[in-house]
Design an enzyme around this catalytic site. Structure first.
Site, PDB file in Angstrom:
ATOM      1  N   ASP A   1      15.445  31.859  41.244  1.00  0.00           N
ATOM      2  CA  ASP A   1      16.890  31.812  41.420  1.00  0.00           C
ATOM      3  C   ASP A   1      17.296  32.208  42.843  1.00  0.00           C
ATOM      4  O   ASP A   1      16.600  32.976  43.509  1.00  0.00           O
ATOM      5  CB  ASP A   1      17.529  32.767  40.405  1.00  0.00           C
ATOM      6  CG  ASP A   1      19.036  32.784  40.463  1.00  0.00           C
ATOM      7  OD1 ASP A   1      19.637  31.708  40.284  1.00  0.00           O
ATOM      8  OD2 ASP A   1      19.612  33.860  40.678  1.00  0.00           O
TER       9      ASP A   1
ATOM     10  N   ASP B   1      22.300  43.740  45.768  1.00  0.00           N
ATOM     11  CA  ASP B   1      21.504  42.850  46.608  1.00  0.00           C
ATOM     12  C   ASP B   1      20.329  43.597  47.221  1.00  0.00           C
ATOM     13  O   ASP B   1      20.505  44.505  48.035  1.00  0.00           O
ATOM     14  CB  ASP B   1      22.379  42.270  47.721  1.00  0.00           C
ATOM     15  CG  ASP B   1      21.701  41.140  48.456  1.00  0.00           C
ATOM     16  OD1 ASP B   1      21.575  40.052  47.871  1.00  0.00           O
ATOM     17  OD2 ASP B   1      21.280  41.350  49.614  1.00  0.00           O
TER      18      ASP B   1
ATOM     19  N   GLU C   1      15.451  27.454  43.648  1.00  0.00           N
ATOM     20  CA  GLU C   1      16.809  26.930  43.620  1.00  0.00           C
ATOM     21  C   GLU C   1      17.459  27.207  44.971  1.00  0.00           C
ATOM     22  O   GLU C   1      17.710  28.354  45.322  1.00  0.00           O
ATOM     23  CB  GLU C   1      17.630  27.595  42.513  1.00  0.00           C
ATOM     24  CG  GLU C   1      19.068  27.094  42.480  1.00  0.00           C
ATOM     25  CD  GLU C   1      20.109  28.187  42.297  1.00  0.00           C
ATOM     26  OE1 GLU C   1      21.215  27.866  41.843  1.00  0.00           O
ATOM     27  OE2 GLU C   1      19.825  29.361  42.631  1.00  0.00           O
TER      28      GLU C   1
ATOM     29  N   HIS D   1      19.458  32.907  49.334  1.00  0.00           N
ATOM     30  CA  HIS D   1      20.108  34.191  49.563  1.00  0.00           C
ATOM     31  C   HIS D   1      19.095  35.301  49.815  1.00  0.00           C
ATOM     32  O   HIS D   1      19.455  36.483  49.883  1.00  0.00           O
ATOM     33  CB  HIS D   1      21.007  34.538  48.375  1.00  0.00           C
ATOM     34  CG  HIS D   1      22.075  33.509  48.136  1.00  0.00           C
ATOM     35  ND1 HIS D   1      23.141  33.341  48.982  1.00  0.00           N
ATOM     36  CD2 HIS D   1      22.202  32.574  47.167  1.00  0.00           C
ATOM     37  CE1 HIS D   1      23.910  32.359  48.538  1.00  0.00           C
ATOM     38  NE2 HIS D   1      23.346  31.867  47.441  1.00  0.00           N
TER      39      HIS D   1
ATOM     40  N   ASN E   1      16.392  38.274  44.295  1.00  0.00           N
ATOM     41  CA  ASN E   1      17.496  38.555  45.210  1.00  0.00           C
ATOM     42  C   ASN E   1      18.309  39.779  44.813  1.00  0.00           C
ATOM     43  O   ASN E   1      18.812  40.514  45.663  1.00  0.00           O
ATOM     44  CB  ASN E   1      18.422  37.336  45.267  1.00  0.00           C
ATOM     45  CG  ASN E   1      19.640  37.559  46.130  1.00  0.00           C
ATOM     46  OD1 ASN E   1      19.532  37.726  47.334  1.00  0.00           O
ATOM     47  ND2 ASN E   1      20.826  37.579  45.520  1.00  0.00           N
TER      48      ASN E   1
END
Length: 663
Positions: A268, A237, A302, A272, A153
């Site tokens: 992770d 990002d 996650e 997102h 991410n």
């Protein structure tokens, strides 16, 4: 560039050792995981405590008195404690990210590993690439798998915006850059990204230094589109819609698999990232690992959400094999720590059908009771029952871990929980040292089940939680049903304060019945007995079996694990009916009924759904228990509307019938 395919490194193994490398072929459902932060576990080499000697960005940050800073744990320290973990029945170790980080940035220190600048080498605070290879080799010799925690991410916070920052990278005003929406960007209201001169080439591979591969829309506020496109706590990002970013990330992690031969990845911040990214990334990573000689390489993500409908979208639509089950964590905490109704557990299991598709199901979910972000079970127990005795608090932890080990899914123990760690809150307050700590706010905690504190060396193999987890791992290993069996909610007819479930293995077909008392009072559970007899495998209490009734009397905060002496009943009527189609916010539910299947019967009856007139068509869903249902995405349902599907019903003896329905 990627090198040629090769097998896992066994160059240092004898022929007899090679024959015992069963970790390679072990099913994920046979694992017991240990989730560890290397920095806080064990310091095997103090020489690396200050990090890099050549990269300034990865230097420093050591302060053993600060809960925020680096404390010195490393790969060598973890390797030293493999026997400690093996003695607890651990078969797989998942480490927080270990690639080279920006050691210090706005917001703290990178002891956790989530601020990566170099995706090609281990962070020098944790050792060298050779140290990591040594750990993996040593773990594999002990039949223990190693899982990496990976990030797709974002990278470390390197990119700045002219509208918010000075040329040296410092903020002009408030330490934030408000999020600009996609509509703002379309209207020409954008940030102007730049990289300060001293940070221009710090990321590896080199393409990560180009701002064009990032969204550059400012800080996420965790809702709507900002959750996908915004900077996660200021971190850079990545634009995971960009095909170049997708291919670049695939190559990064394929290279790591080629070099280190880990056994899987935990990913992770999955929610997102754009969903389209996972559809491309996950299959290519698994395929590459298999080509490298890792046949059971596993990925789990996650997704910080307890809603099964949300979580499961990443295993169905997103094609990830598995996710961490935040719904399980919530249900266990509610029932075992906060005294909520046992209906919470029943609802959790009834929602398992959301995870069923052609290649995944709830058996592959990763169960946990606490972690490095939300806090520990000891914390939740202290908060919910502050006036409880030490004995009660310990029992709450033990019995909830028993539920985790005996339930469907794979148990994940958060490091330190086996030593009764409690923590003061979430995040850094739940990241205590296993080696002697110098953090005052850690050392004043009252640990469960011991007179020790975190100021001591906490690798006590006689701790009651350590020995309980070792015992649970032994019981789980001895019963295939507890690792691979179908899980069925059982009706407790006389008492809503207790709950029960059955596990039944498709091959053995003998019910393993778990009955739990999460209360502080003596309880008796009445259940239907579907077997001629039951033996007690584990736990406490008295069992009274008369004809078709089973009475299980349990002390406070305890469980009883029983096993049927004969096979489960065989269902001979394999007729199937389809009910009325139902819709949720994002799914379409196709309900099915089997007339002779009692709701809580621990019998094998498998329904398989295929998108066509016969079983040669594309598989859709496999379901083993009531309520029988196929839960499809709305896109899947639209593609099937007006067409025929096939349902194959198969019982425990292998007899089957085919049924076709038009949607």
């Amino acid at each position: 560039m990627l090198g040629g395919c090769s097998s896992p490194d066994t160059s240092h193994s004898s022929e007899s050792e090679k024959d015992t490398l069963t970790y390679l072929h072990r099913d994920l459902r046979d694992e017991n995981f240990y989730f560890v932060m290397p920095d806080r576990f064990n310091n095997g080499n103090p020489d690396n405590d200050l990090g890099s000697k050549t990269h300034a960005i990865s230097q420093g940050g050591l302060d053993v008195t600060s809960k925020w800073a680096f404390h010195g744990g490393d790969m060598q320290g973890l390797e030293e404690k493999l026997d400690y973990l093996k003695g607890m029945g651990i078969t797989a170790i998942w480490m927080t990210p270990i690639l080279r980080n920006q050691a210090v940035q706005e917001g703290g220190f990178g002891h956790h590993g989530y601020w990566i600048v170099d995706f090609t080498e281990i962070d020098p605070h944790f050792g060298t690439n050779d140290d990591l290879k040594s750990l993996i080799h040593a773990a594999h010799k002990k039949d223990i798998k190693i899982f990496f925690d990976i990030i797709t991410n974002h990278t470390a916070d390197i990119i700045r915006y002219q509208e918010c920052h000075n040329s040296d990278g410092t903020f002009k005003g408030e330490h934030t850059c408000p999020y600009k929406s996609m509509q703002d960007v379309a209207n020409g209201d954008t940030y102007t990204p730049f990289i300060p001169d001293h940070l221009k080439e710090v990321k590896h591979p080199a393409w990560l230094n180009d701002p064009k591969y990032y969204n550059n829309q400012g800080d996420s506020f965790w809702q709507g589109e900002s959750a996908i496109n915004g900077d996660f706590a200021g971190l850079d990002d990545l634009n995971t819609r960009d095909p170049n970013v997708v291919s670049g990330m695939v190559e990064i992690y394929q290279n790591l698999i080629t070099e280190f031969k880990p056994d899987g990845f935990r990913i992770d911040t999955v929610k997102h990232v754009d969903m389209s990214f996972w559809k491309d990334f996950a299959p290519k990573i698994v395929e590459h690992a298999q080509a490298q000689g890792i046949p059971n390489f596993h990925i789990f993500g996650e997704v910080y959400d307890g809603n099964a409908e949300v979580l499961s979208s990443f295993t169905t639509e997103g094609t990830l094999p598995s996710v961490l089950d935040f719904g399980f964590q919530h249900a266990a905490a509610e029932v075992f720590y906060r005294g909520s109704s046992t209906d919470v557990i029943a609802k959790l299991i009834n929602n398992d059908d959301f995870y069923s598709d052609a290649d995944s199901n709830a058996d592959l979910l990763m169960n946990f009771l606490g972690n490095h972000d939300m806090g520990r079970p000891g914390l939740f127990i202290n908060r919910a029952t502050p006036d409880a005795s030490e004995d009660e608090k310990l029992k709450r932890s033990v019995v909830s871990h028993g539920f985790m080990y005996f339930s469907r899914g794979i148990p994940v123990v958060y490091y330190g929980d086996e030593q009764g760690f409690t923590g003061d809150a979430h995040d850094v307050d739940a990241r205590e040292d296993m080696f002697p700590s110098h953090v005052a706010s850690y050392n004043d905690n009252n640990l469960l089940g011991t007179s020790a504190t975190t100021a001591d060396n906490n690798f006590d193999t006689t701790h009651p939680l350590y020995t309980s987890l070792a015992y649970f791992a032994h019981i789980r290993a001895s019963q295939p049903a507890l690792r691979r069996g179908v899980m069925v909610n059982r009706n407790v007819t006389n008492n809503s304060d207790v709950f029960a479930f059955s596990r039944i293995d498709e091959d053995e077909q003998k019910e393993v019945l778990a009955v739990f008392n999460p209360t502080t009072a003596q309880q008796t559970a009445q259940l239907t007995a579907y077997a001629a007899g039951y033996e007690q495998l584990s736990g406490e209490g008295d069992v009274n079996h008369t004809e078709s009734v089973l009475l299980v009397s349990l002390p406070p905060l305890s469980y009883s694990l029983l096993k049927a002496t004969d096979k489960a009943p065989i269902i001979t009527d394999l007729s199937v009916k389809m009910g009325k189609v139902e819709e949720t916010a994002s799914r379409v539910i196709l309900p099915f009924t089997v007339p002779s299947k009692v709701t809580d019967t621990p019998s094998i009856l498998r329904l398989e759904l295929f998108a066509g007139d016969n079983i040669d068509a594309a598989p859709l869903v496999t379901d083993y228990h009531t309520p029988y249902q196929a839960i499809l995405s709305k896109a899947q349902y639209r593609a099937l509307k007006g067409k025929r599907i096939t349902v194959k019903a198969t019982n425990g003896e292998g007899a089957s019938q085919l049924h076709t329905f038009t949607l």
